[in-house]
Design an enzyme around this catalytic site. Structure first.
Site, mmCIF file in Angstrom:
data_model
loop_
_atom_site.group_PDB
_atom_site.id
_atom_site.type_symbol
_atom_site.label_atom_id
_atom_site.label_comp_id
_atom_site.label_asym_id
_atom_site.label_seq_id
_atom_site.Cartn_x
_atom_site.Cartn_y
_atom_site.Cartn_z
ATOM 1 N N GLY A 10 -6.589 15.424 16.266
ATOM 2 C CA GLY A 10 -7.583 17.036 16.376
ATOM 3 C C GLY A 10 -6.880 17.683 17.020
ATOM 4 O O GLY A 10 -6.016 16.990 18.078
ATOM 5 N N HIS A 11 -6.728 18.889 16.875
ATOM 6 C CA HIS A 11 -6.969 20.127 18.131
ATOM 7 C C HIS A 11 -7.443 19.854 18.992
ATOM 8 O O HIS A 11 -6.900 20.402 20.222
ATOM 9 C CB HIS A 11 -6.241 21.563 17.140
ATOM 10 C CG HIS A 11 -5.313 21.612 15.760
ATOM 11 N ND1 HIS A 11 -4.872 22.541 15.797
ATOM 12 C CD2 HIS A 11 -5.032 20.377 15.649
ATOM 13 C CE1 HIS A 11 -4.236 22.422 14.901
ATOM 14 N NE2 HIS A 11 -3.772 21.131 14.671
ATOM 15 N N GLY A 12 -8.767 19.504 19.293
ATOM 16 C CA GLY A 12 -9.864 19.644 20.371
ATOM 17 C C GLY A 12 -10.635 18.836 19.811
ATOM 18 O O GLY A 12 -11.456 19.047 18.855
#
Length: 463
Positions: free
Chosen positions: A321-323
């Protein structure tokens, strides 16, 4: 030693001072039990309605959308209960509409496979796209102004999105396999510009009508203006866009859910402008942020002025994921009083662990974020990232970011330990980091325009 010296210099440039104890007194970890107790739980009558009795067929061929909706309506009209979809593969050619006092329960080895034809999700419904209200394609699973609703069981919901259908509307995307999405292909950008302009001009949301031809993707599961919502146990795959997206709802529980969806903007869970939310025991493996807390975008977010507040996130696992846990970037209504504890975040394809993103075009605030007991194996960027230059947008609504508390976090590998970039005239007000270990950081941390930074018992072991 070079790394330690560079990091120390970066910290000294911020002239850190201690955050007063009063900042933690009004709301803090002592608030969690009260928040969870306030959320409560759903309660459904002890009556079962089998979807196959209404014509649903788990043969992978028969369209069971109408049968499932008829079972939900019958259950609702009878005062509520549980609609059970037994084991099997169910073709669903259009949206499933949840109703008050109904728990849609997917049995083990049950899979709902939703149509990828956009026309199956018309007529349009009242919804949000990236924080802006409009009339658009219905989410595959949707509820509007309902109370006491459930989506439970150990079954699977699969929107079957890929680069041949919904995802191609994104346009060129950094996570795209080679040649899947290309610059110049028709995409959602014109419709996005139009709906945001309508919001700025004050066009009522009901008159912002999109759907067919707009190429604006829907979220997968969206309870809108609902109360007492339970999403538990299911597996979510291949969403058109945001996967679980409660909006303007209250008392929401997301428990034991697995999200495996790697398309563009495939955030795992995006509670937006909600109050009292519990997310626990979930696993997220996504194409965008694992959990991203939203509250409306720009003019529309300020118009509604509905913050996201009183969230507890615990015992979750974040993979790609991105974050891991993210606040923003559509946060113009504000985000506050968020608690994250006992989570594991680890993947070479997870970019950040804790992320706050905004800019001076968004406005709003991000405040009172409490994080503790988080184990970070590997992230590819920063363990803790606050960026107020997100998307390189600027405007006249600088956000307020303050009261971030992180304790008992350990990380093993990252590019940066911290990446904090405040605005020169509106710096990040206060960050406190206690009893944390940041090992294996490749580069010195970036710390710009942070008014108050306190570190207590924070170590940076060298290899």
């Amino acid at each position: 030693m070079k790394y330690i010296t560079a990091f120390a210099a970066a910290v000294l440039l911020t002239c850190p001072i201690s955050v007063s104890h009063a900042d933690e007194a009004a709301v803090g970890w002592h608030s969690v039990d009260d928040i969870v107790a306030r959320i409560g739980s759903t309660h459904f009558p002890d009556k079962d309605f089998n979807a196959t009795d209404f014509g649903a067929r788990g043969d992978g061929q028969t369209d069971s959308q109408e049968a499932i909706n008829n079972a939900i309506e019958a259950c609702h009209e009878a005062g509520g209960g549980r609609v059970v979809v037994p084991a099997g593969e169910y073709r669903v050619d259009g949206p499933v509409r949840l109703k008050s006092n109904v728990n849609l329960h997917l049995a083990a080895e049950c899979t709902l496979r939703f149509s990828t034809r956009p026309s199956d999700y018309l007529p349009v419904v009242f919804t949000r796209f990236e924080g802006t209200e409009l009339m658009n394609y219905s989410p595959p699973i949707y509820a509007f102004e309902e109370t006491n609703i459930g989506l439970t069981g150990s079954g699977v919901i699969d929107a079957q999105a890929d680069f041949d259908n919904w995802w191609k509307w994104k346009g060129a995307w950094s996570g795209t396999p080679a040649n899947a999405l290309k610059d110049g292909d028709p995409d959602q950008s014109n419709a996005i510009d139009q709906v945001r302009a309508q919001a700025d001009e004050g066009v009522p949301a009901e008159q912002r009508v999109y759907g067919e031809g707009s190429m604006l993707r829907s979220s997968f599961v969206q309870p809108y203006r609902c109360k007492d919502v339970l999403i538990e146990g299911i597996t979510v795959k291949n969403s058109p866009m945001w996967c679980l997206h409660p909006v303007l709802s209250e008392n929401v529980i997301v428990r034991g859910v697995t999200v495996d969806s790697h398309g563009p903007n495939n955030d795992g869970c995006n509670p937006e402008s909600c109050r009292y939310v519990l997310i626990e025991g979930c696993t997220f493996d996504t194409g965008d942020d694992c959990i991203a807390i939203k509250s409306g975008r720009n003019t529309d977010g300020r118009r509604l002025n509905r913050p996201s507040e009183f969230y507890v996130i615990r015992n979750c696992k974040m993979r790609d994921g991105h974050g891991g846990v993210v606040l923003g970037s559509e946060m113009s209504g504000g985000v506050r009083n968020i608690f994250v504890e006992d989570c594991e975040m680890d993947s070479p394809h997870l970019e950040r662990a804790i992320r706050l993103k905004s800019n001076s075009n968004r406005g709003g605030y991000l405040e009172n974020l409490f994080v503790r007991n988080v184990q970070v194996g590997e992230v590819s960027d920063a363990v803790l990232r606050v960026n107020l230059y997100y998307a390189h947008e600027t405007g006249e609504h600088p956000p307020v970011v303050r009261n971030i508390f992180v304790e008992n976090l350990s990380s093993q590998k990252s590019r940066y330990a911290f990446y904090f970039r405040g605005l020169e005239e509106h710096p990040i007000a206060s960050i406190t980091i206690r009893n944390c270990t940041f090992a294996g950081a490749d580069k010195p941390s970036v710390i710009e325009h942070v008014k108050q930074l306190t570190m207590e018992n924070v170590t940076f072991p060298l290899e």
